[in-house]
Design an enzyme around this catalytic site. Structure first.
Site, PDB file in Angstrom:
ATOM      1  N   HIS A 187       0.718  -1.198  -0.048  1.00  0.00           N
ATOM      2  CA  HIS A 187       0.071   0.162  -0.208  1.00  0.00           C
ATOM      3  C   HIS A 187       0.986   1.320   0.113  1.00  0.00           C
ATOM      4  CE1 HIS A 187      -3.856  -1.954   1.444  1.00  0.00           C
ATOM      5  NE2 HIS A 187      -3.913  -1.891   0.262  1.00  0.00           N
ATOM      6  N   GLU A 430      -1.512 -17.402 -22.449  1.00  0.00           N
ATOM      7  CA  GLU A 430      -0.516 -17.227 -21.255  1.00  0.00           C
ATOM      8  C   GLU A 430      -0.161 -18.614 -20.917  1.00  0.00           C
ATOM      9  OE1 GLU A 430      -2.379 -15.467 -17.871  1.00  0.00           O
ATOM     10  OE2 GLU A 430      -3.929 -16.446 -18.263  1.00  0.00           O
ATOM     11  N   ASP A 454       2.574 -14.584 -17.440  1.00  0.00           N
ATOM     12  CA  ASP A 454       2.496 -16.037 -17.116  1.00  0.00           C
ATOM     13  C   ASP A 454       3.173 -16.928 -18.201  1.00  0.00           C
ATOM     14  OD1 ASP A 454       1.352 -16.492 -14.842  1.00  0.00           O
ATOM     15  OD2 ASP A 454      -0.576 -15.855 -15.481  1.00  0.00           O
ATOM     16  N   CYS A 501      -1.382  -8.047 -22.775  1.00  0.00           N
ATOM     17  CA  CYS A 501      -1.829  -7.598 -21.651  1.00  0.00           C
ATOM     18  C   CYS A 501      -0.965  -7.712 -20.640  1.00  0.00           C
ATOM     19  CB  CYS A 501      -3.106  -7.571 -21.100  1.00  0.00           C
ATOM     20  SG  CYS A 501      -3.587  -9.345 -20.909  1.00  0.00           S
TER      21      CYS A 501
HETATM   22  C1  PEP Z   1      -0.041 -12.093 -17.473  1.00  0.00           C
HETATM   23  O1  PEP Z   1      -0.005 -13.303 -17.151  1.00  0.00           O
HETATM   24  O2  PEP Z   1       0.700 -11.559 -18.484  1.00  0.00           O
HETATM   25  C2  PEP Z   1      -1.201 -11.206 -17.106  1.00  0.00           C
HETATM   26  C3  PEP Z   1      -1.723  -9.919 -17.599  1.00  0.00           C
HETATM   27  O3  PEP Z   1      -2.149 -11.428 -16.050  1.00  0.00           O
HETATM   28  P1  PEP Z   1      -1.631 -11.549 -14.676  1.00  0.00           P
HETATM   29  O4  PEP Z   1      -0.545 -10.931 -14.337  1.00  0.00           O
HETATM   30  O5  PEP Z   1      -2.728 -10.880 -14.009  1.00  0.00           O
HETATM   31  O6  PEP Z   1      -1.495 -12.888 -14.419  1.00  0.00           O
HETATM   32 MG    MG Z   2      -1.798 -14.233 -16.171  1.00  0.00          MG
END
Ligand code: PEP
Ligand code: MG
Length: 571
Positions: A187, A430, A454, A501
């Site tokens: 935090h 992923e 991931d 992402c």
């Molecule tokens: C990822 O695995 O790249 C992802 C965007 O999801 P998280 O980081 O939430 O696992």
């Molecule tokens: Mg992920």
């Protein structure tokens, strides 16, 4: 030079102010009149609530509602009748002083939270210790370090900063924060970012080696901390700071500009969010949509599941705020390392390879998955929502989830409830398995979003949070790069949108490669959007194809990284 974890970007230069929180000595004392001792405790509790309320209000006006929520979390702890009841009982039954009763009861809870292992519970433990000391100090008449009145140009150096201490910082006077403990998502790190104060956390041994008044230079991006650096180093970082601030200002000119390359290739630069309130920053930095809404945050920090109605409101809020722009909402990605205590999941032996995400949701259709999908469908009537399924490894999982969406659509039709009829259902790519059969997935899924966080972990068989083997965790590893290139090619061959992402989507060394591979959508934290847009507009995809071919010809991560670093720096 010390190395820690960069927690809030920017360069901090100034004089160290060691913030050593007073170590309270709490002793057990017998009290004869437990009635008046309980009153004494209640007085301190009321004062602590008042102080915290004031801090929350102050934060809400100076920083933002979201940051004030941390203090509201403290208020909830202070107002929890179970906690205060137990303290009162300890005073009455054991005939002990308030300070001692608070110490025992709060420590018991803090230890319990800490032993649960995950980051969120660690934070709860810190919050519990924070309110414990606040009440004890009031009882003992001890003034806290007045962090709001530090001299200009101060760099706070502390073992750890509690959220309430961080909240009290005046950014006009504090130019940096260095702590020995903490993580990027603690935090206090979140608050430091919101206050836009450069910060480095997890700097081992720094408290033993820094004195009050020492000259400190820190880089909140790289995690470097210099103590009494030579003049040349200081000058170099002063220049870096100027550069950082200048760049930040200059990037504002990219607000409202299209994300299009020199040779006319249009991409989308969108944002990752965790809570509906995060949309404000997305709009501020002109995100072209939401590429990942991590819905698990709606399920965390509470003691029961959010209802379908609560979820509907949250999804609708984002859809409405984004006003027709795409909003990709990922269904619940929990289990494994992301524990949610009230769901009563057993601890997996091998969390990352365990009972999580879509595996868990398909096993809990009635109580968890259907309410979430129904909330998503209902909210889709208010904007451009797309559903994204995490951690799929085989097509059966996708088909089962999709069938569920179709079943719920029919249910809503029957009730005359509106939803987006042609809502897209895509997947996160992923896992190594999903990547290998990306051609199969591309024929059925409506879109892909590559989760490199991931994907790197599963391709390299390296735990993404394990420091000892982090040298293996690189998206620039040839195996990971081939996987990314393959996924994009498979998606594009079927004409579906391919986004990314994971953190790699905003990496300046990765963006040229992704453009060359044909990535359509780049999703990242809101504050990274404008820099990414600037880069996109400076490249031409044709030119980048040769760069990507060369990068893909190397055998080692180090060679790829060096090549890409030189390419980016040369420009
Ligand atoms: C990822 O695995 O790249 C992802 C965007 O999801 P998280 O980081 O939430 O696992
Ligand atoms: Mg992920």
């Amino acid at each position: 030079m010390y190395n820690g974890t960069g927690a809030s970007s920017g360069i901090g230069i100034g004089k160290a102010v060691i913030v050593e929180d007073v170590q309270l000595v709490i002793t057990r004392q017998e009290v004869a009149d437990t009635g008046s001792e309980v009153q004494r405790f209640k007085g301190a509790l009321d004062q602590a609530i008042l102080d915290t309320e004031r801090l929350a209000e102050d934060l809400a006006t100076r920083v933002g509602e979201k940051e004030a929520e941390i203090m509201q979390g403290h208020m909830m702890l202070l107002g929890d009748p179970m906690l205060t009841g137990e303290i009162e009982n300890a005073i009455k039954n054991e005939k002990v002083n308030s300070e001692f009763a608070i110490e025992n009861v709060c420590n018991m809870y803090a230890d319990m939270f800490a032993s649960m292992g995950d980051e969120l519970m660690q934070q709860r433990a810190t919050d519990m210790r924070d309110i414990k000391t606040r009440m004890q100090k009031i009882l003992m008449g001890i003034q806290s370090v007045d962090i709001s009145a530090l001299p200009e140009g101060s760099i706070i150096v502390a073992k750890d900063l509690t959220p309430s201490m961080t909240a009290g910082i005046n950014p006009a006077n504090v130019t940096g924060i260095v702590t020995e403990l903490g993580g990027r998502t603690s935090h206090s790190a979140i608050l430091a970012r919101a206050l836009e104060i450069p910060a480095v956390v997890a700097v081992g041994g720094v408290m033993d080696n820094v004195k009050d008044g020492d000259s400190i230079v820190l880089d909140g991006t790289t995690g470097e901390v210099f103590v009494n650096p030579e003049a040349a180093v200081k000058a170099q970082y002063e220049e870096k700071r100027e550069q950082f601030l200048k760049e930040k200002k200059e990037l504002e000119q990219y607000i409202g500009k299209p994300s299009v390359t020199k040779d006319g290739v249009q991409v989308e630069i969108v944002a990752n969010i965790g809570k509906p309130e995060d949309v404000d920053k997305v709009l501020q930095y002109d995100g072209e949509g939401i590429g990942l809404f991590r819905t698990e945050f709606l399920f965390m920090d509470r003691n029961a599941m959010p209802t379908e109605e609560e979820q509907f409101e949250a999804y609708k809020k984002v859809a409405v705020a984004m006003n027709g722009k795409p909003v990709i909402i990922r269904t619940l990605d929990i289990g494994g390392d992301k524990e949610i205590p009230y769901m009563g999941l057993e601890k997996d032996e091998n969390p990352f390879l365990g009972y999580r995400a879509i595996r868990f949701c398909l096993d809990r259709k009635e109580d968890i998955y259907k309410p979430q999908l129904r909330a998503l469908l209902r909210a889709s009537a208010f904007g451009n929502i797309r559903i994204m399924i995490p951690l799929v490894t085989c097509i059966d999982e996708y088909r089962e989830a999709r069938a569920l969406v179709e079943e719920l659509k029919a249910e809503l039709d029957g009730k005359g409830i509106a939803y987006k009829k042609d809502i897209q259902v895509g997947i996160m790519v992923e896992t190594a398995a999903a990547s290998l059969i990306a051609d199969i997935f591309a024929k059925e899924a409506d879109f892909f979003s590559i989760g490199t966080n991931d994907l790197t972990q599963y391709t390299m068989s390296v735990d993404r949070g394990n420091k000892k083997i982090s040298y293996l965790y690189s998206t620039f590893n040839p195996a990971v790069l081939r996987s990314i290139r393959h996924i994009i090619a498979c998606g594009r061959a079927e004409g579906i949108m391919v986004g990314m992402c994971g953190e790699a989507a905003s990496d300046p060394m990765m963006i040229p490669l992704l453009l060359a591979f044909g990535l359509n959508e780049f999703s990242m934290s809101a504050s990274a959007i404008l820099k990414a847009r600037k880069m996109v507009t400076e490249y031409s995809v044709e030119e980048l194809k040769a760069v990507a071919d060369k990068a893909m010809s190397f055998a080692t991560t180090a060679e790829v990284e060096q090549y890409m670093r030189e390419f980016v720096e040369k420009r």
